[in-house]
Design a protein around this motif. Structure first.
Motif, PDB file in Angstrom:
ATOM      1  N   GLU A  51       0.836  -1.210   0.000  1.00  0.00           N
ATOM      2  CA  GLU A  51       0.000   0.000   0.000  1.00  0.00           C
ATOM      3  C   GLU A  51       0.866   1.254   0.000  1.00  0.00           C
ATOM      4  OE1 GLU A  51      -3.119   2.720   0.063  1.00  0.00           O
ATOM      5  OE2 GLU A  51      -3.015   0.614  -0.566  1.00  0.00           O
ATOM      6  N   THR A  54       2.307   1.867  -3.408  1.00  0.00           N
ATOM      7  CA  THR A  54       1.285   2.412  -4.314  1.00  0.00           C
ATOM      8  C   THR A  54       1.115   3.903  -4.084  1.00  0.00           C
ATOM      9  OG1 THR A  54       0.100   0.312  -4.428  1.00  0.00           O
ATOM     10  CG2 THR A  54      -1.160   2.297  -4.937  1.00  0.00           C
ATOM     11  N   GLN A  55       1.022   4.305  -2.811  1.00  0.00           N
ATOM     12  CA  GLN A  55       0.832   5.718  -2.494  1.00  0.00           C
ATOM     13  C   GLN A  55       2.049   6.556  -2.891  1.00  0.00           C
ATOM     14  OE1 GLN A  55      -1.892   7.151  -1.542  1.00  0.00           O
ATOM     15  NE2 GLN A  55      -3.071   5.288  -1.164  1.00  0.00           N
TER      16      GLN A  55
END
Length: 272
Positions: A51, A54-55
């Motif tokens: 995550e 991705t950010q």
């Protein structure tokens, strides 16, 4: 004079909310979701790494993590506990490698008791140093190979020179000093340490990382900048005297204080 660019410490779940602010100047970032003991025991951290990546897609700033620290003292006299500490450091570096992080914050082993008592025991500092090398030696070598810098943060430290000598004892570019301004201010107000700007000058060119938080000199507050009694102009004056460009990280208990802290620093001509 170009003002230093300041970033923040955030959890993975908070990255989306501050994404535009982080990306606008490629600010320094510290991800603080990976020091949770339950996460480290379970080993179930890959989804958080995915995550975060991705950010951070397209992010050009320097970023790292806060390493494991709860209950982990590098200078523990019990060899079995030192072995556990070494395993936790290895886990933290494994996360850094998976994330592409280039720093990991770790905590100083020096306590208030140490400051007042080590000198009463012949050879105590040498033994403490040996224990720290046993706990941390493999991590320093792995960090060298991984391109990660271990940032040794003051916690209860009264004399900042002790931490510097300890870091220097490894003879490695992979371990540098971190200053937490609120910890230093607590130590100054409550245990007779030097003021925060003295910590900066003591660290000198070994300073690689700074946690910026305001406090009252009594406790570890993590208030937004301008809400405590730290002499910020002196702190930034000391930072400006360095050739080193440490990572500057707002580490606030209430993340809603990040942008007001930046407003205060910009008004005072200290940072952007």
């Amino acid at each position: 004079m170009t003002l230093p660019v300041i970033g923040a410490a955030l959890g993975v779940s908070e990255l989306a909310s501050y994404r535009d602010w982080l990306f606008d100047k490629d600010r320094d970032l510290e991800i603080q979701s990976f020091s949770n003991p339950a996460l480290l025991v379970s080993g179930d951290w890959q989804a958080l790494v995915d995550e975060a990546k991705t950010q951070l897609d397209g992010f050009g700033g320097r970023y790292g993590i806060h390493g494991p620290f709860w209950g982990l003292n590098f200078a523990n006299p019990d060899p079995e506990i030192r072995a556990l500490v070494a395993r936790r450091m290895a886990q933290g570096l494994e996360i850094c490698e998976a994330l592409g992080a280039t720093h990991m914050v770790i905590h100083s082993p020096f306590t208030t008791w140490d400051h007042h008592n080590l000198a009463t025991y012949p050879g105590a500092m040498e033994r403490l140093t040996d224990w720290v090398h046993e706990s941390l030696g493999d991590a320093v070598k792995r960090a060298e190979s991984a391109g990660v810098t271990l940032m040794l943060e003051n916690i209860e430290d009264i004399d900042p020179a002790w931490r510097k000598v300890l870091a220097e004892s490894f003879g490695s570019e992979a371990i540098k000093l971190s200053i937490d301004t609120g910890h230093a201010h607590y130590a100054h107000g409550s245990t007779g340490a030097q003021p925060v700007d003295f910590f900066v000058r003591s660290a000198g060119e070994m300073l690689g990382h700074v946690h910026l938080q305001d406090a009252d000199g009594y406790a570890d507050r993590h208030w937004q900048i301008g809400h405590g009694s730290i002499r910020w102009h002196e702190v930034f004056k000391a930072l400006g005297e360095l050739e080193a460009k440490p990572r500057l990280i707002l580490e606030l208990r209430d993340k809603a204080g990040i942008l007001p802290s930046m407003d205060w620093l910009e008004r005072e001509g200290l940072g952007q």
